[in-house]
Structures are given as structure tokens and as C-alpha cells.
Design a protein around this motif. Structure first.
Motif, short mmCIF file in Angstrom:
data_model
loop_
_atom_site.label_atom_id
_atom_site.label_comp_id
_atom_site.label_asym_id
_atom_site.label_seq_id
_atom_site.Cartn_x
_atom_site.Cartn_y
_atom_site.Cartn_z
N GLU A 1 121.00 -0.94 33.28
CA GLU A 1 120.35 0.15 32.57
C GLU A 1 119.18 -0.35 31.74
OE1 GLU A 1 121.33 3.81 32.56
OE2 GLU A 1 121.71 2.78 34.44
N VAL A 2 119.37 -1.44 31.02
CA VAL A 2 118.30 -2.00 30.21
C VAL A 2 117.12 -2.41 31.09
CG1 VAL A 2 117.66 -3.99 28.77
CG2 VAL A 2 119.79 -2.75 28.32
N LEU A 3 117.43 -3.03 32.21
CA LEU A 3 116.39 -3.44 33.15
C LEU A 3 115.53 -2.25 33.56
CD1 LEU A 3 117.16 -5.83 36.10
CD2 LEU A 3 115.74 -3.83 36.46
N ASP A 4 116.17 -1.11 33.78
CA ASP A 4 115.44 0.10 34.16
C ASP A 4 114.66 0.67 32.98
OD1 ASP A 4 114.53 2.12 35.83
OD2 ASP A 4 116.27 3.39 35.48
N TYR A 5 115.28 0.72 31.80
CA TYR A 5 114.60 1.24 30.62
C TYR A 5 113.32 0.46 30.33
CZ TYR A 5 119.19 3.35 29.63
OH TYR A 5 120.38 4.04 29.71
N ALA A 6 113.37 -0.86 30.60
CA ALA A 6 112.22 -1.72 30.33
C ALA A 6 111.13 -1.61 31.39
CB ALA A 6 112.67 -3.17 30.19
N GLY A 7 111.36 -0.78 32.41
CA GLY A 7 110.34 -0.54 33.42
C GLY A 7 110.30 -1.56 34.53
N LEU B 1 121.21 -8.74 23.13
CA LEU B 1 120.57 -9.92 23.73
C LEU B 1 120.00 -9.59 25.10
CD1 LEU B 1 123.12 -12.72 22.74
CD2 LEU B 1 120.88 -12.25 21.72
N ALA B 2 120.67 -8.71 25.84
CA ALA B 2 120.16 -8.29 27.15
C ALA B 2 118.82 -7.58 27.00
CB ALA B 2 121.17 -7.39 27.85
N VAL B 3 118.70 -6.78 25.95
CA VAL B 3 117.43 -6.08 25.71
C VAL B 3 116.31 -7.08 25.47
CG1 VAL B 3 116.22 -4.50 24.16
CG2 VAL B 3 118.58 -4.02 24.82
N THR B 4 116.61 -8.15 24.73
CA THR B 4 115.56 -9.14 24.43
C THR B 4 115.07 -9.84 25.69
OG1 THR B 4 117.12 -10.98 24.05
CG2 THR B 4 116.63 -9.54 22.18
N ARG B 5 115.92 -9.92 26.73
CA ARG B 5 115.50 -10.60 27.97
C ARG B 5 114.51 -9.77 28.78
NH1 ARG B 5 121.32 -11.49 28.82
NH2 ARG B 5 121.89 -13.50 27.91
N PHE B 6 114.59 -8.46 28.66
CA PHE B 6 113.81 -7.59 29.56
C PHE B 6 112.69 -6.82 28.87
CE2 PHE B 6 117.94 -7.90 31.81
CZ PHE B 6 117.47 -8.44 33.00
N HIS B 7 112.71 -6.75 27.55
CA HIS B 7 111.69 -5.98 26.85
C HIS B 7 110.40 -6.79 26.69
CE1 HIS B 7 110.02 -2.98 24.14
NE2 HIS B 7 109.65 -3.96 23.34
#
Length: 408
Positions: free
Chosen positions: A278-284, A233-239
Motif C-alpha cells: 500500500e505504501v509503495l502505491d501511495y508513494a506513486g 520505516l516502510a514509508v521512509t523507504r518509498f517516500h
């Protein structure tokens, strides 16, 4: 005058039916008023009878609009579910001059929602302190940053322009009727009675939210599956999103409103677990994240420049021993986080204690124009250290992000 025996059978039946209906309706009203499942009536809470209110979690906008005014707080806490769960209004670390404290944070509450409910409070009740807690993802183009419709705020005492809400009394009446006469209220009153016979039931006290809606599924399917679900779900917020500046106007509106009332403001950037960072960074978004912190500080300093406008900004969103706790260290949950986005009351306690008792162990950093850039550089260094020391956690999050991005 004719006796009841002389009445026709049909009429006797109707009178008996009306009597039964009246008695039943009266019993329902008295029962619902005693249980007060939505905290709308303000019935005194009695341990073992009606103290615990499991249904209030799902009616936060209604419940808090009523209860916050009855509480006559000197401090309100604003923010999302992270804050409703993690920062306790009843924490003894709050200085006496700021008590009582009311937790006005709500699930998915964006800065505009915080502003509207603050208007509602200040129209009826002066405040010594406002604690405004911010989440970066509410400033991105995702569902969280969509301004709620004004119909969501119809029960507040003021309009968005600050004038008296002509529908306020009507909505108060409607809420009272719903709390006393509806079948939903009756069902939830029964749940209140049952919950107060149980050692495990959610409760809402001074606006604090016990996260039972998450705890129960976690107990059923396990800690790891629930944590991994929240990672996704965190990935969906930032991608696939980008920065949205409009919510910053709501932050400015909050600071402006407090400045007019001479109310002290403490702004807190909520902590994320390292998984979300980490996800925030991966998403740029890392550079945007740092620019956002600079904007928040600039706004805080703008309102601190004049007398009676004190605004302190605390950044709790860093790589630290609190935010880098590995999910592999405990099979039944972590000490500092419920999931990658929601921190525990143990961490919230340390946050409050650091703000008002600087001698305790550091959780975050009070930001100033003099230390901001060094602070951001320290976070980048801590990020590199984390990736070297927590390879399993980093690889897990990178795999989750790549799999999600590939499917989009």
C-alpha cells in the motif's frame, strides 16, 4: 645454574608476571577457540556448550565469508535480511541434489553485495544452484541502494574484477586473531556460554538467522507498537525516491557468473506484507514496480535462451491470503509476517515447497513472457479487493503515510 631463590626480587616478580600473563592469555585463546563466537575458527558445535552463537548475528559479513567455504554448499541463497530470516537452508523441502544449502543472505545486502559474496564462493567451490532473492526498494534512490565501499569486501577471496585478492590471507589471519585474542571476542564467548544455558537465545545454523534482535523488543513493548514502527520505516523507504537502474547491473553480473559456471539460477521477488504494498502505491511507485518486474523477467529470459543457462523467476510479491493477514487478527503476532517487510519461516517454507513441489497451495507465480501481463492485472484486481475487504488496515496505512508526508 642459579636457583630461582637466588634471583633478585624484581626479576622473580617479572618472571611470575610473565608466567601469569602467559597462562591467562593461553586460557583466553583456548576459551575463545572453544566458544568460537563468530564461527571463524570452525570449532565443532556441542549442544549445551557452544552450539548457539548469539553474537554471530552482528558479524555476518565476517562470519559468512569464513563459514560458507567450510560448508562446501551445493546451493547458496542470496539476498537481504528478509531471506536470512525467512528462507531456511536446513528446510527438508530442498531437493537432495541441491543439498547442502547455505544461507548467504545478510542484513541490508544489496545486489552488489550478493554478487561479491557469490564471486567469493565460486572462486573456491562449484555450485549446483543459486537462489537470488530481490527486493524492489534496493532499486530506488534510498540508502539501501548505495553500493557499499570495497573495504567491506576486503576479506573475500577475489576482487571485484574477479582476480585473486592479495589481502585475502592477511585478512583471514586478522579475523582469526580477533576471534581468539580480542576483548570483544572474550565478551562474546561468555555470551555464547550463557546462551547455551538458555532456552531463548538466537542461533545461526547454515547461515540461517533467528530474528532475536526484533523478537526481544517486541516481547517488551508489544506486537502492535513494533509493527506500527515498521510501518513508519516502510514509508521512509518509498517516500520521495525514484528508480535507480544501477543495481540491475549487479543482477546481470550474477546471472553472467552463473552462466559461465553452468549453475542453475532461481530468482525470487520477495513477498511484502500488504502494508508495504500500500505504501509503495501511495508513494506513486506502482507503475515503476510493474516495469521493474518486467525488466527482471526480460533479464531472466535473456540468460535462459542459451544451453546451461536456466533461470526461473518467481514473483511472491502479490496480494494473497499470506500477504493480507490483518494485524488486528492476532495480538501476539502474525503467522506469515514478523513485520511488514520480513516474512516468517512458515511462509518461506511454502515458497520453497511451491518451487520444487508445484502441487501445493500457491504462494506466488512463476513468471513467463506469456503470463506476465495477466499476472500483473490479477495483482491490481487483488489490490482493489483487499481495499474493499480490509478497510481498517488500509485507513491505518493511509493515515501513517499522509502524516509522514505532511511533516517532510
Amino acid at each position: 645454574m642459579a636457583s630461582s631463590d637466588a634471583l633478585p626480587p624484581t626479576r622473580r616478580f617479572i618472571l611470575a608476571w610473565l608466567l601469569v600473563c602467559g597462562v591467562t592469555l593461553s586460557a583466553v585463546v583456548i576459551f575463545n577457540a572453544a566458544m568460537d563466537p563468530y564461527l571463524v575458527i570452525g570449532t565443532p558445535r556441542i549442544d549445551g556448550l557452544n552450539a548457539r552463537k548469539p553474537a554471530a548475528d552482528q558479524y555476518q559479513h565476517m562470519m559468512k565469508a569464513h563459514e560458507v567455504l567450510r560448508s562446501h554448499p551445493r546451493t547458496v541463497i542470496l539476498g537481504s535480511s528478509r531471506v536470512a530470516i525467512g528462507l531456511e537452508a536446513t528446510n527438508p523441502a530442498w531437493p537432495p541434489r541441491y543439498r547442502p544449502v547455505y544461507n548467504l543472505a545478510m542484513s541490508a545486502a544489496d545486489p552488489y553485495t550478493s554478487y561479491r559474496y557469490l564471486q567469493h564462493v565460486l572462486a573456491r567451490n562449484p555450485l549446483e544452484l543459486v537462489v537470488l532473492c530481490l527486493d524492489f526498494e534496493f532499486f530506488l534512490t534510498n540508502q539501501l541502494s548505495q553500493r557499499p565501499p570495497e573495504t567491506q569486501f576486503i576479506r573475500l577471496s577475489v576482487t571485484d574484477e574477479g582476480g585473486a585478492n592479495p589481502a585475502y590471507r592477511r585478512e583471514q589471519f586478522n579475523d582469526t586473531v580477533a576471534a581468539l585474542l580480542s576483548l570483544d571476542a572474550l565478551g562474546n564467548s561468555v555470551k555464547v556460554l550463557a546462551a547455551n544455558r538458555s532456552v531463548r537465545s538466537s542461533n545461526t545454523l547454515s547461515g540461517d538467522w533467528e530474528f532475536s534482535l526484533y523478537q526481544h523488543p517486541q516481547d517488551s513493548i508489544g506486537f502492535y507498537p513494533m509493527w506500527l514502527l515498521d510501518d513508519v520505516l516502510a514509508v521512509t523507504r518509498f517516500h520521495g525516491v525514484h528508480e535507480k537502474l544501477a543495481p540491475m547491473q549487479s543482477v546481470r553480473d550474477i546471472l553472467e557468473l552463473c552462466a559461465k559456471r553452468g549453475t542453475r539460477v532461481i530468482v525470487i521477488i520477495n513477498p511484502y506484507h500488504a502494508d508495504m504494498l500500500e505504501v509503495l502505491d501511495y508513494a506513486g511507485h506502482w507503475e515503476t514496480f510493474e516495469k521493474w518486474k518486467r525488466r527482471v523477467l526480460h533479464l531472466a529470459m535473456e540468460y535462459s535462451a542459451e544451453p546451461n543457462r536456466p533461470v526461473d523467476l518467481w514473483d511472491m510479491n502479490t496480494y494473497s491470503p499470506y500477504t493480507t493477514e490483518s494485524i488486528y487478527e492476532g495480538s501476539r503476532g502474525l503467522q506469515w509476517f514478523i513485520n511488514c517487510g520480513h516474512y516468517t519461516r512458515s511462509l518461506g517454507d511454502r515458497m520453497v515447497r511451491q518451487i520444487f513441489s508445484p502441487e501445493i497451495e500457491i504462494v506466488g507465480q512463476r513468471l513467463t513472457p506469456q503470463n506476465l501481463e495477466a499476472h500483473l492485472a490479477e495483482i491490481r484486481t487483488a489490490q482493489r479487493d483487499y481495499r474493499n475487504q480490509h478497510r481498517s488496515d488500509v485507513e491505518r496505512m493511509l493515515t501513517i503515510y499522509r502524516e509522514f508526508a505532511r511533516e517532510q
